[in-house]
Write a protein that holds these residues in place. Structure first.
Motif, PDB file in Angstrom:
ATOM      1  N   PHE A 170     -18.091  61.759  -5.993  1.00  0.00           N
ATOM      2  CA  PHE A 170     -18.705  62.747  -5.659  1.00  0.00           C
ATOM      3  C   PHE A 170     -18.490  63.997  -6.260  1.00  0.00           C
ATOM      4  N   ALA A 171     -16.971  63.963  -6.704  1.00  0.00           N
ATOM      5  CA  ALA A 171     -16.219  65.051  -7.310  1.00  0.00           C
ATOM      6  C   ALA A 171     -17.000  65.379  -8.865  1.00  0.00           C
ATOM      7  N   ARG A 172     -17.191  64.063  -9.313  1.00  0.00           N
ATOM      8  CA  ARG A 172     -17.782  63.980 -10.675  1.00  0.00           C
ATOM      9  C   ARG A 172     -19.160  64.578 -10.480  1.00  0.00           C
ATOM     10  N   MET A 173     -19.964  64.212  -9.647  1.00  0.00           N
ATOM     11  CA  MET A 173     -21.373  64.659  -9.599  1.00  0.00           C
ATOM     12  C   MET A 173     -21.265  65.985  -9.195  1.00  0.00           C
ATOM     13  N   GLY A 174     -20.286  66.649  -8.467  1.00  0.00           N
ATOM     14  CA  GLY A 174     -20.156  67.977  -8.263  1.00  0.00           C
ATOM     15  C   GLY A 174     -20.033  68.991  -9.239  1.00  0.00           C
ATOM     16  N   HIS A 175     -19.081  68.388 -10.331  1.00  0.00           N
ATOM     17  CA  HIS A 175     -19.133  68.893 -11.534  1.00  0.00           C
ATOM     18  C   HIS A 175     -20.086  68.996 -12.549  1.00  0.00           C
ATOM     19  N   ARG A 176     -21.040  67.896 -12.238  1.00  0.00           N
ATOM     20  CA  ARG A 176     -22.284  67.745 -13.085  1.00  0.00           C
ATOM     21  C   ARG A 176     -22.990  68.820 -12.715  1.00  0.00           C
ATOM     22  N   PHE A 177     -23.136  68.806 -11.168  1.00  0.00           N
ATOM     23  CA  PHE A 177     -24.372  69.688 -10.864  1.00  0.00           C
ATOM     24  C   PHE A 177     -23.858  71.119 -11.089  1.00  0.00           C
ATOM     25  N   GLU A 178     -22.716  71.530 -11.116  1.00  0.00           N
ATOM     26  CA  GLU A 178     -22.286  72.891 -11.594  1.00  0.00           C
ATOM     27  C   GLU A 178     -22.732  73.068 -12.925  1.00  0.00           C
ATOM     28  N   SER A 179     -22.611  72.181 -13.876  1.00  0.00           N
ATOM     29  CA  SER A 179     -22.836  72.192 -15.287  1.00  0.00           C
ATOM     30  C   SER A 179     -24.553  72.468 -15.433  1.00  0.00           C
ATOM     31  N   MET A 180     -25.188  71.729 -14.474  1.00  0.00           N
ATOM     32  CA  MET A 180     -26.829  71.940 -14.482  1.00  0.00           C
ATOM     33  C   MET A 180     -27.057  73.504 -14.267  1.00  0.00           C
ATOM     34  N   LEU A 181     -26.475  73.887 -13.049  1.00  0.00           N
ATOM     35  CA  LEU A 181     -26.566  75.449 -12.589  1.00  0.00           C
ATOM     36  C   LEU A 181     -26.204  76.278 -13.912  1.00  0.00           C
ATOM     37  N   HIS A 182     -25.210  75.855 -14.676  1.00  0.00           N
ATOM     38  CA  HIS A 182     -24.846  76.822 -15.497  1.00  0.00           C
ATOM     39  C   HIS A 182     -25.949  76.809 -16.724  1.00  0.00           C
ATOM     40  N   LYS A 183     -26.421  75.544 -17.006  1.00  0.00           N
ATOM     41  CA  LYS A 183     -27.722  75.422 -17.956  1.00  0.00           C
ATOM     42  C   LYS A 183     -28.808  76.221 -17.433  1.00  0.00           C
ATOM     43  N   SER A 184     -29.031  75.905 -16.061  1.00  0.00           N
ATOM     44  CA  SER A 184     -30.249  76.926 -15.648  1.00  0.00           C
ATOM     45  C   SER A 184     -30.082  78.369 -15.717  1.00  0.00           C
ATOM     46  N   PHE A 185     -28.833  78.963 -15.574  1.00  0.00           N
ATOM     47  CA  PHE A 185     -28.599  80.116 -15.638  1.00  0.00           C
ATOM     48  C   PHE A 185     -28.828  80.676 -17.299  1.00  0.00           C
ATOM     49  N   GLN A 186     -28.428  80.022 -17.911  1.00  0.00           N
ATOM     50  CA  GLN A 186     -28.730  80.129 -19.418  1.00  0.00           C
ATOM     51  C   GLN A 186     -30.166  80.112 -19.887  1.00  0.00           C
ATOM     52  N   VAL A 187     -30.938  79.161 -19.427  1.00  0.00           N
ATOM     53  CA  VAL A 187     -32.595  78.997 -19.630  1.00  0.00           C
ATOM     54  C   VAL A 187     -33.147  80.355 -19.140  1.00  0.00           C
ATOM     55  N   ILE A 188     -32.620  80.778 -18.118  1.00  0.00           N
ATOM     56  CA  ILE A 188     -33.405  82.211 -17.592  1.00  0.00           C
ATOM     57  C   ILE A 188     -32.814  83.358 -18.171  1.00  0.00           C
ATOM     58  N   GLY A 189     -31.877  83.219 -18.912  1.00  0.00           N
ATOM     59  CA  GLY A 189     -31.183  84.302 -19.650  1.00  0.00           C
ATOM     60  C   GLY A 189     -30.339  85.083 -18.844  1.00  0.00           C
TER      61      GLY A 189
END
Length: 298
Positions: A170-189
């Motif tokens: 779950f710790a690993r998945m939490g960090h993966r989710f955080e990375s996905m959020l970062h990618k989401s912010f980058q996509v919307i600028g």
């Protein structure tokens, strides 16, 4: 109190020798907001973010602004930081930015100390998750546990180890989710900061004056060991917790302090790209299956 930025007033402040940080404090906004305002309005005499003042700080003094404390954490050396702020007209975010290379060296040194002080059998998820910042350093400097283990010649898996298997997963998945959020912010600028630090707080993202933190599950923010809301609201008036898995009825949510939001990832990013949405949904499905329960997804 937040004031509206006006071209003539900000130009006057710059002409008077005020730094970007000082202007931000004057108007009650983040210094990055001031920086974007200056660039947007093409100020001719703008000197990049305290450049003249900052360059006067001796490197040896910057190197002493941070040190490793007892739990392997790199923290500000408060007496030195106070001296620098007082004598060089710089704020703490400015020191943090200027001393980034020194902090990175100390973080890698802290990881080496952590490994040296623990036997291979002790380098399991329980040991790592006791110090959230250790996990952050690993991902920041090595990109993940595998590279970290290889660099330090650790043969025992750190993430999926005996009785700690589920917690580490779950710790690993939490960090993966955080990375996905970062990618989401980058996509919307959205120009979010991921390195902001203040008084022991390291929010996952900072967007102007709003702090945002990723939570794998809705209930995570209310676990006994989670101090995010308590700690962060001492320093920000706007805190948003973005979660992936809705594992908690709304009626069970405690009253949130003013300015705190709890938002599902798909509600925060309603127009996310189909590919990224599928990636996040796959994570939600996998983690939900691992939890062994049916959870609500968007």
């Amino acid at each position: 109190m937040v004031r509206i930025l006006e071209v003539e007033l900000v130009q006057s402040d710059l002409d008077a020798g005020m730094s970007v940080s000082a202007i931000g404090r004057k108007y009650g906004v983040h210094h990055e907001t001031v920086r974007r305002f200056i660039k947007r309005n093409s100020f001719e005499d703008y000197v990049a973010f305290d450049e003249i003042e900052y360059h006067a700080i001796p490197p040896v003094l910057l190197a002493d602004c941070f040190h490793i404390d007892s739990p392997y954490k790199v923290v500000p050396n408060e007496p030195v930081c106070e001296y620098v702020m007082r004598n060089f007209n710089v704020d703490m975010p400015g020191i943090t930015s200027l001393a980034d290379d020194y902090r990175s060296d100390l973080e890698r040194e802290a990881l080496s100390q952590f490994v040296a002080d623990h036997s291979p059998d002790d380098l399991n998820n329980a040991a790592l998750t006791e110090y959230r910042h250790i996990v952050h350093y690993i991902y920041k400097h090595y990109g993940g546990f595998d590279n970290f283990r290889a660099y330090h010649n650790i043969s025992v898996p750190l993430v999926e180890y005996t009785s700690s298997l589920n917690r580490s997963y779950f710790a690993r998945m939490g960090h993966r989710f955080e990375s996905m959020l970062h990618k989401s912010f980058q996509v919307i600028g959205s120009p979010v900061s991921t390195t902001y630090y203040q008084d022991g707080c390291l929010p996952d993202f900072v967007l102007e004056d709003e702090w945002l933190d990723a939570k794998l599950s809705k209930s995570t923010a209310f676990n006994r060991g989670c101090k995010t809301i308590e700690k962060y609201t001492r320093h920000t008036d706007y805190l948003t917790l973005i979660y992936a898995i809705d594992d908690m009825p709304d009626d069970d949510i405690p009253d949130l302090p003013e300015g705190v939001r709890l938002v599902h990832v798909f509600d925060y990013f309603p127009d996310i790209s189909p590919g990224l949405r599928d990636e996040i949904q796959t994570l939600i499905d996998e983690v939900s299956a691992r939890k062994g329960r049916t959870v609500k997804t968007a």
